[in-house]
Design a protein around this motif. Structure first.
Motif, PDB file in Angstrom:
ATOM      1  N   ASP A   1       0.817  -1.209   0.000  1.00 20.73           N
ATOM      2  CA  ASP A   1       0.000   0.000   0.000  1.00 20.73           C
ATOM      3  C   ASP A   1       0.856   1.266   0.000  1.00 20.73           C
ATOM      4  OD1 ASP A   1      -0.984  -0.260   3.544  1.00 20.73           O
ATOM      5  OD2 ASP A   1       0.961  -0.372   2.544  1.00 20.73           O
ATOM      6  N   HIS A   2       1.999   1.226   0.684  1.00 24.01           N
ATOM      7  CA  HIS A   2       2.893   2.380   0.693  1.00 24.01           C
ATOM      8  C   HIS A   2       4.295   1.920   0.330  1.00 24.01           C
ATOM      9  CE1 HIS A   2      -0.284   3.607   3.665  1.00 24.01           C
ATOM     10  NE2 HIS A   2      -0.365   4.551   2.746  1.00 24.01           N
ATOM     11  N   ARG A   3       4.757   2.401  -0.805  1.00 24.78           N
ATOM     12  CA  ARG A   3       6.072   1.967  -1.277  1.00 24.78           C
ATOM     13  C   ARG A   3       7.178   2.793  -0.627  1.00 24.78           C
ATOM     14  NH1 ARG A   3       4.020   2.295  -7.463  1.00 24.78           N
ATOM     15  NH2 ARG A   3       2.919   0.315  -7.536  1.00 24.78           N
TER      16      ARG A   3
ATOM     17  N   ILE B   1       9.865   5.170  -1.217  1.00 24.60           N
ATOM     18  CA  ILE B   1      10.229   6.082  -2.299  1.00 24.60           C
ATOM     19  C   ILE B   1      11.677   6.510  -2.091  1.00 24.60           C
ATOM     20  CG2 ILE B   1       9.544   8.146  -3.585  1.00 24.60           C
ATOM     21  CD1 ILE B   1       7.263   6.152  -3.242  1.00 24.60           C
TER      22      ILE B   1
ATOM     23  N   GLY C   1      12.022   3.653 -11.533  1.00 30.60           N
ATOM     24  CA  GLY C   1      11.096   2.528 -11.705  1.00 30.60           C
ATOM     25  C   GLY C   1      10.781   1.847 -10.393  1.00 30.60           C
ATOM     26  N   LEU C   2      10.231   0.649 -10.496  1.00 33.96           N
ATOM     27  CA  LEU C   2       9.809  -0.109  -9.320  1.00 33.96           C
ATOM     28  C   LEU C   2      10.676  -1.352  -9.178  1.00 33.96           C
ATOM     29  CD1 LEU C   2       5.958   0.041  -9.930  1.00 33.96           C
ATOM     30  CD2 LEU C   2       7.326   1.501  -8.444  1.00 33.96           C
TER      31      LEU C   2
ATOM     32  N   GLU D   1      10.302   2.441  -4.966  1.00 32.19           N
ATOM     33  CA  GLU D   1       9.929   3.282  -6.109  1.00 32.19           C
ATOM     34  C   GLU D   1      11.019   4.345  -6.255  1.00 32.19           C
ATOM     35  OE1 GLU D   1       5.755   4.442  -6.574  1.00 32.19           O
ATOM     36  OE2 GLU D   1       6.457   6.501  -6.795  1.00 32.19           O
ATOM     37  N   ALA D   2      11.787   4.240  -7.328  1.00 33.95           N
ATOM     38  CA  ALA D   2      12.889   5.187  -7.537  1.00 33.95           C
ATOM     39  C   ALA D   2      12.447   6.259  -8.521  1.00 33.95           C
ATOM     40  CB  ALA D   2      14.119   4.449  -8.063  1.00 33.95           C
ATOM     41  N   VAL D   3      12.535   7.514  -8.090  1.00 32.69           N
ATOM     42  CA  VAL D   3      12.141   8.645  -8.930  1.00 32.69           C
ATOM     43  C   VAL D   3      13.269   9.674  -8.910  1.00 32.69           C
ATOM     44  CG1 VAL D   3       9.682   8.291  -8.549  1.00 32.69           C
ATOM     45  CG2 VAL D   3      10.957   9.764  -7.001  1.00 32.69           C
TER      46      VAL D   3
ATOM     47  N   TRP E   1       7.689  14.859  -3.215  1.00 32.53           N
ATOM     48  CA  TRP E   1       6.927  13.853  -2.470  1.00 32.53           C
ATOM     49  C   TRP E   1       7.166  13.979  -0.967  1.00 32.53           C
ATOM     50  CZ3 TRP E   1       9.247   9.969   0.506  1.00 32.53           C
ATOM     51  CH2 TRP E   1       8.355   9.049   1.089  1.00 32.53           C
TER      52      TRP E   1
END
Lengths: 78, 228
Positions: free
Chosen positions: B139-141, B143, B190-191, B212-214, B222
């Motif tokens: 539910d919560h990755r 980040i 990406g994931l 989750e890499a941004v 975020w």
């Protein structure tokens, strides 16, 4: 009668077999190892080099973003 | 991530995992060399009636089959040690995240930011959306920013767990009362999926990890939005 047939080789049979198959062993196992190195390892290294050569992280990120897979960023287009 | 009928390691998403992949190829080549040699020798031994009737002394053979294995071991050990020390390099992480194992979920604390922590539970199969992966989504990755070394401190609140993300080459035991440290870094957005890797009870298989890499600008947005 004995002059009609050549005398068969009666000594050193095992040695001869061992020498022959030592070469066979080196070819067989060396060939397998060479196949793995040049058929698997080296192509894999080249594949990673090629992937990163022209990889544009920003472009890929924007493409992924538009598909809506991220939780922390939303697509720009509804 | 993992895919159906997978046999080999996952594709690498970090420089360290790339090195591990290449080392695995090298070690597998040595294993193939030895296995095929032994197979050939056994086959040749079993398919002959010839024998040595006085085989009591073979100093050359014994020397060769002592020296050769030690050379093989050195060819495996040298790159292995190189990667081992590469893993432990201190590389000035930009960020520290604590990953705490619970029965049966992970919690992440971003103590560099004020009040940024959350639990990460697996999404149940009946609640999955289209495109989601069964037993892997949360539910919560977690980040994280790309192209940034990140220190991960792993511990547990109850029993042993293990925080593992195969494509980043990470597996760290979560031990209650102990803080284990590792550094991750990815150049790819990406994931990245992983699963708990130490048996921890009934739902051990149902506490996955999703990173989750941004890009860092989006990570900052975020983190700011989450702490408001």
């Amino acid at each position: 009668m004995s002059a009609l047939l050549p005398k068969p080789r009666m000594r050193g049979l095992l040695n001869r077999r061992l020498k022959f198959h030592l070469a066979g062993l080196l070819l067989f196992s060396g060939g397998f190892a060479a196949w793995h190195k040049f058929g698997v390892s080296e192509p894999r290294k080249r594949a990673y080099e090629e992937f990163y050569k022209n990889y544009d992280a920003v472009k890929e990120f924007e493409a992924m973003r538009e598909t809506g897979v991220f939780e922390s960023v939303q697509p720009t287009k509804p | 991530m993992a895919y159906p009928m997978q046999i080999a390691l996952q594709n690498a998403s970090s420089p360290l995992m790339e090195e591990l992949l290449h080392f695995h190829d090298h070690a597998l080549m040595v294993i193939l060399l030895i296995s095929t040699s032994v197979f050939y020798m056994i086959t040749m031994t079993l398919t002959t009636k010839l024998t040595h009737i006085n085989a009591t002394d073979a100093p050359i053979t014994e020397t060769v089959w002592t020296i050769l294995p030690s050379i093989i071991l050195v060819t495996i050990a040298l790159p292995s040690l190189q990667i081992l020390y590469l893993m432990d390099e201190i590389n000035n992480p930009f960020l520290t995240i604590k990953a705490l194992g619970h029965q049966w979920y992970w919690s992440y604390e971003y103590t560099d930011y004020k009040d940024l922590s959350f639990d990460s539970y697996m999404i149940l199969t009946k609640e999955l959306k289209n495109g989601h992966f069964r037993l892997l989504e949360v539910d919560h990755r977690m980040i994280v920013p790309t192209k940034s070394p990140i220190r991960i401190l792993v511990s547990a609140e109850d029993v042993l767990h293990s925080w593992a993300v195969p494509s980043l080459g990470v597996k760290i035991d979560a031990v209650p009362g102990r803080l284990n440290q590792t550094t991750i870094s990815t150049h790819l957005p990406g994931l990245f999926y992983g699963q708990c890797s130490e048996i921890c009870g009934a739902n051990h298989s149902f506490m996955p990890i999703v990173i989750e890499a941004v890009p860092i600008s989006h990570f900052e947005d975020w983190s700011w939005a989450t702490t408001q």
